[in-house]
Design an enzyme around this catalytic site. Structure first.
Site, PDB file in Angstrom:
ATOM      1  N   SER A 135       0.842  -1.193   0.000  1.00 48.39           N
ATOM      2  CA  SER A 135       0.000   0.000   0.000  1.00 48.39           C
ATOM      3  C   SER A 135       0.881   1.248   0.000  1.00 48.39           C
ATOM      4  CB  SER A 135      -0.878   0.006   1.258  1.00 48.39           C
ATOM      5  OG  SER A 135      -1.534   1.245   1.450  1.00 48.39           O
ATOM      6  N   TYR A 148      -1.772  -0.832  10.327  1.00 44.52           N
ATOM      7  CA  TYR A 148      -1.848  -1.041   8.872  1.00 44.52           C
ATOM      8  C   TYR A 148      -0.552  -0.596   8.208  1.00 44.52           C
ATOM      9  CZ  TYR A 148      -3.977  -0.934   4.185  1.00 44.52           C
ATOM     10  OH  TYR A 148      -4.281  -1.151   2.868  1.00 44.52           O
TER      11      TYR A 148
END
Length: 296
Positions: A135, A148
């Site tokens: 990501s 995350y």
């Protein structure tokens, strides 16, 4: 590369489901792995009569092993693996539920590792392609998503290491970095009464890109066996300035975070830490139920 057997984790919805549908429309055979059997069945039906689905939890090695073995038994080979399964749980590290913080790493980082561990023998045999879904969070570490960010940075490092380790065996490794894409997970983060506002107030994170852009980039990357996939393309040049980005994030968020921290504590007081910091979106709720079931 059309006509390959492609295994996708996290294929029940979002990017995993959309990429699976596109690859199937171009002639690939899809093996779908995920938590939600009803959703998996729908995606498989969209992917044609040869598509199969296996309910499996990437945090459960034996569950995942059974799925991978089932794929191999049905199709005889695995040519491409997209390690896509992931969740996001907004919350500040000091106040969010520790079990949720750790669950994000178990799904997003260790789940990728388990997928790699179990599928590598088949990819080595087919001289296939492995795409690890990281990501922009591996590069831009926005507050409120520390778990995350940590997991996705680890996925990027894993991909970089594997790329060198596997090249002589004929396996190519790609790492996908995308910013916020219009998926159920991102909408769930935006619906959070505190952290939706934090995201939209930070540069590099305020815009949500259409799902179709991710589908196009992922599909092209798989076809080319690309070493990186960027959604959108400006993420590539941004990586050059990694050393500066944390300073920019700190400057851009120093006022908003103090306010959000107070709001997060108030939200936890009102709803409880397990609700306030649980994984976002319908997929996140499915994972939360699975995790609670595993804990008894």
């Amino acid at each position: 590369m059309a006509g390959k057997v492609v295994l996708v984790t996290g294929a029940s919805r979002g990017i995993g489901a959309a990429v699976a549908r596109r690859l199937a429309s171009e002639g690939d055979t899809l093996a779908l792995v995920g938590l939600e059997p009803d959703e998996l069945k729908k995606v498989a039906e969209d992917c044609g009569p040869d598509a199969g689905w296996w309910e499996a939890d990437v945090t459960d090695l034996e569950s995942l092993r059974a799925a991978v073995e089932g794929v191999r038994e049905r199709y005889g080979r695995i040519d491409v693996v997209v390690a896509n399964a992931g969740i996001a749980a907004p919350g500040f590290t000091r106040s969010m539920d520790p079990a949720v913080w750790e669950r994000v790493l178990d799904v997003d980082l260790y789940g990728v590792w388990r997928t790699v561990h179990l599928t590598l023998p088949h990819l080595i045999e087919s001289k296939g392609y492995l795409l690890l879904v990281s990501s922009l969070a591996a590069v831009v570490h926005i507050p409120g998503l520390a778990s995350y960010n940590t997991a996705k940075a680890g996925v990027e490092a894993m991909g970089n290491s594997l790329r060198a380790e596997l090249r002589h065996l004929g396996v190519r490794v790609g790492v996908a970095h995308m910013t916020f894409v219009d998926t159920d997970m991102v909408r769930g983060v935006d619906d959070h009464p505190v952290f939706g506002k934090v995201r939209t107030g930070i540069p590099f994170a305020s815009r949500v890109y259409p799902l179709e852009l991710a589908v196009e980039k992922f599909t092209a990357g798989i076809r080319k066996r690309s070493r990186v996939v960027h959604v959108p393309g400006w993420i590539g040049p941004m990586k050059i300035f990694r050393a500066l980005i944390p300073h920019l994030v700190e400057l851009g968020s120093r006022r908003s975070v103090a306010k959000a921290d107070r709001a997060a504590l108030a939200d936890i007081e009102a709803r409880g830490a397990d609700v306030s910091s649980r994984a976002s979106g319908a997929g996140g709720l499915a994972d939360t139920a699975k995790a609670k079931g595993a804990r008894g």
